[in-house]
Design an enzyme around this catalytic site. Structure first.
Site, PDB file in Angstrom:
ATOM      1  N   GLU A  70      28.564   2.875  -4.877  1.00  0.00           N
ATOM      2  CA  GLU A  70      29.322   4.071  -4.514  1.00  0.00           C
ATOM      3  C   GLU A  70      30.574   4.250  -5.378  1.00  0.00           C
ATOM      4  O   GLU A  70      31.494   4.976  -5.001  1.00  0.00           O
ATOM      5  CB  GLU A  70      29.697   4.016  -3.034  1.00  0.00           C
ATOM      6  CG  GLU A  70      28.502   3.959  -2.100  1.00  0.00           C
ATOM      7  CD  GLU A  70      28.897   3.870  -0.645  1.00  0.00           C
ATOM      8  OE1 GLU A  70      29.423   4.868  -0.116  1.00  0.00           O
ATOM      9  OE2 GLU A  70      28.704   2.810  -0.026  1.00  0.00           O
ATOM     10  N   SER A  87      26.279   6.199   1.620  1.00  0.00           N
ATOM     11  CA  SER A  87      26.082   7.397   0.792  1.00  0.00           C
ATOM     12  C   SER A  87      24.613   7.716   0.527  1.00  0.00           C
ATOM     13  O   SER A  87      24.256   8.271  -0.508  1.00  0.00           O
ATOM     14  CB  SER A  87      26.819   7.258  -0.556  1.00  0.00           C
ATOM     15  OG  SER A  87      28.204   7.164  -0.358  1.00  0.00           O
ATOM     16  N   TYR A  89      27.119  15.110  -2.221  1.00  0.00           N
ATOM     17  CA  TYR A  89      28.164  15.017  -3.233  1.00  0.00           C
ATOM     18  C   TYR A  89      28.049  15.992  -4.402  1.00  0.00           C
ATOM     19  O   TYR A  89      28.998  16.146  -5.153  1.00  0.00           O
ATOM     20  CB  TYR A  89      28.197  13.588  -3.794  1.00  0.00           C
ATOM     21  CG  TYR A  89      28.462  12.567  -2.740  1.00  0.00           C
ATOM     22  CD1 TYR A  89      29.676  12.537  -2.058  1.00  0.00           C
ATOM     23  CD2 TYR A  89      27.498  11.630  -2.387  1.00  0.00           C
ATOM     24  CE1 TYR A  89      29.924  11.596  -1.069  1.00  0.00           C
ATOM     25  CE2 TYR A  89      27.739  10.684  -1.402  1.00  0.00           C
ATOM     26  CZ  TYR A  89      28.957  10.679  -0.754  1.00  0.00           C
ATOM     27  OH  TYR A  89      29.192   9.752   0.230  1.00  0.00           O
ATOM     28  N   ARG A 126      34.335   7.231  10.546  1.00  0.00           N
ATOM     29  CA  ARG A 126      33.380   8.301  10.853  1.00  0.00           C
ATOM     30  C   ARG A 126      32.122   7.673  11.431  1.00  0.00           C
ATOM     31  O   ARG A 126      31.701   6.596  11.007  1.00  0.00           O
ATOM     32  CB  ARG A 126      33.035   9.052   9.564  1.00  0.00           C
ATOM     33  CG  ARG A 126      32.439  10.437   9.774  1.00  0.00           C
ATOM     34  CD  ARG A 126      31.949  11.035   8.481  1.00  0.00           C
ATOM     35  NE  ARG A 126      30.696  10.415   8.068  1.00  0.00           N
ATOM     36  CZ  ARG A 126      30.472   9.911   6.854  1.00  0.00           C
ATOM     37  NH1 ARG A 126      31.425   9.924   5.928  1.00  0.00           N
ATOM     38  NH2 ARG A 126      29.296   9.371   6.563  1.00  0.00           N
ATOM     39  N   ASP A 153      28.090   8.590  12.294  1.00  0.00           N
ATOM     40  CA  ASP A 153      27.003   9.537  12.042  1.00  0.00           C
ATOM     41  C   ASP A 153      25.992   9.499  13.182  1.00  0.00           C
ATOM     42  O   ASP A 153      25.641   8.418  13.676  1.00  0.00           O
ATOM     43  CB  ASP A 153      26.317   9.201  10.724  1.00  0.00           C
ATOM     44  CG  ASP A 153      27.261   9.341   9.537  1.00  0.00           C
ATOM     45  OD1 ASP A 153      28.254  10.083   9.655  1.00  0.00           O
ATOM     46  OD2 ASP A 153      27.010   8.695   8.496  1.00  0.00           O
ATOM     47  N   GLU A 207      25.167   5.132  12.202  1.00  0.00           N
ATOM     48  CA  GLU A 207      26.029   4.127  11.596  1.00  0.00           C
ATOM     49  C   GLU A 207      27.494   4.529  11.727  1.00  0.00           C
ATOM     50  O   GLU A 207      27.813   5.695  11.986  1.00  0.00           O
ATOM     51  CB  GLU A 207      25.696   3.924  10.117  1.00  0.00           C
ATOM     52  CG  GLU A 207      25.881   5.169   9.272  1.00  0.00           C
ATOM     53  CD  GLU A 207      25.481   4.927   7.811  1.00  0.00           C
ATOM     54  OE1 GLU A 207      26.361   4.533   7.021  1.00  0.00           O
ATOM     55  OE2 GLU A 207      24.293   5.136   7.487  1.00  0.00           O
ATOM     56  N   ASN A 236      31.204   4.346   9.599  1.00  0.00           N
ATOM     57  CA  ASN A 236      31.760   4.224   8.256  1.00  0.00           C
ATOM     58  C   ASN A 236      33.251   3.926   8.360  1.00  0.00           C
ATOM     59  O   ASN A 236      33.995   4.671   9.013  1.00  0.00           O
ATOM     60  CB  ASN A 236      31.563   5.526   7.479  1.00  0.00           C
ATOM     61  CG  ASN A 236      30.095   5.887   7.345  1.00  0.00           C
ATOM     62  OD1 ASN A 236      29.438   5.476   6.423  1.00  0.00           O
ATOM     63  ND2 ASN A 236      29.585   6.657   8.305  1.00  0.00           N
ATOM     64  N   GLY A 252      34.290   9.031   2.776  1.00  0.00           N
ATOM     65  CA  GLY A 252      34.647   9.793   1.597  1.00  0.00           C
ATOM     66  C   GLY A 252      35.822  10.730   1.834  1.00  0.00           C
ATOM     67  O   GLY A 252      36.042  11.221   2.942  1.00  0.00           O
TER      68      GLY A 252
END
Length: 323
Positions: free
Chosen positions: A30, A158, A228, A266, A268, A282, A284, A288
């Site tokens: 990443e 990612s 992205y 974060r 998800d 998951e 994070n 990002g």
């Protein structure tokens, strides 16, 4: 549901932070996303008068800290040693305050399999899965879980190395792709429905779930390109309303804290289209901060702009230093 109201910022003088290392880049898969995030964070902190400097990777950071060049670290090193507890343990040992989760939360959230085990032990919903150590019978695991399914590395982010598998013919190539990355593999039930995410932001005394975001990619799913590169992905915030919005925030915050995470991050989530049920994917711990990223979008919904968001995250290091 009632919106979150954050307390005023704790400090107004950027000198309180001293010299700040914005840690970015590194050597993980990443790296490029991290460099993009880091540049944005660096610009935001400098715009508010913070004495911030870019540092590329942990090895460089160690040399800088040995020379006493920095007082604290804003960690935006995605993946690898930036999120797996290695960096956090190093900084704890050196007594250097840093943003984001500590050793336990970082290490646990980085390992999707162990995170699921914790969530299931507490009755939190997550898709059926199989742990695939080296030499595992992947076809037997696929029959147990049922098609369609997802194959992914257990310790990457990612959407790196992730495949959707709709029939047994596609299984071997999915395993081959995921196996290019270190760690065990994760095979997971594919939940068909809406993909959502919930940002988490602490204020020093408690953590708040930000408004959810429903992600609507132009293509079939939210892959690396949609995250992205593509400019046609839609982000609907809040992603839900009424009781459903309250429930997804509750589950996401519970999942974040259950994994030992802290500061900001974060979670998800998938929502099954047929039943409306939520399934945790998951957590994070260093999300990002690019122009496409989700935590800044959710914070903006509450009137917290990008510069303020970075400031509030950095403020958390003052709380850590005071403990």
């Amino acid at each position: 549901m009632s919106e979150t109201v954050f307390p005023p910022q704790k400090v107004t003088d950027p000198a309180r932070f001293g010299r700040v290392a914005v840690l970015m880049g590194g050597t993980s898969s990443e790296r490029e996303v991290s460099l993009d995030s880091g540049r944005n964070v660096l610009a935001a902190l400098r715009a508010r008068g913070v004495d911030a400097q870019a540092v590329d990777g942990v090895t460089t950071l160690v040399h800088e800290l040995q020379a006493r060049h920095f007082d604290r670290v804003f960690n935006i090193l995605h993946g690898g040693e930036g999120e797996n507890g290695v960096l956090q343990g190093l900084l704890e040992g050196l007594g250097v305050p840093y943003t984001g989760s500590g050793v336990l939360g970082s290490a646990l959230a980085m390992d999707k399999i162990r995170t699921k085990q914790v969530w299931l032990s507490l009755g939190l919903p997550t898709p059926r899965y199989a742990r695939l150590p080296k030499g595992a019978d992947v076809h037997a695991a696929a029959r147990e879980i049922g098609l369609p399914l997802i194959v992914k590395p257990s310790c990457e982010g990612s959407s790196v190395g992730v495949s959707r598998v709709f029939d047994e013919a596609g299984l071997d190539s999915a395993i081959e792709l995921a196996a290019r990355y270190p760690g065990e593999l994760l095979m997971e039930q594919m939940v068909v429905g809406d993909e959502l995410t919930v940002g988490i932001l602490g204020d020093g005394t408690t953590h708040h779930a930000l408004p959810s975001i429903r992600i609507v990619p132009k293509g079939e799913w939210y892959d690396y390109n949609a995250k992205y590169i593509a400019e046609d992905t839609q982000y609907l915030c809040p992603g839900l309303d009424g009781e459903a919005e309250a429930e997804i925030r509750r589950i996401a915050l519970a999942a974040f804290l259950a994994a030992g995470c802290s500061g900001w991050g974060r979670v998800d989530v998938m929502r099954d289209r047929a039943s409306g049920a939520f399934y945790l994917l998951e957590a994070n711990t260093a999300p990002g901060m690019t122009g496409h990223s989700l935590v800044p979008k959710a914070a903006a919904q509450l009137g917290i702009g990008f510069e303020e968001l970075c400031w509030r995250i950095l403020e958390q290091t003052l709380e850590v230093a005071a403990r």
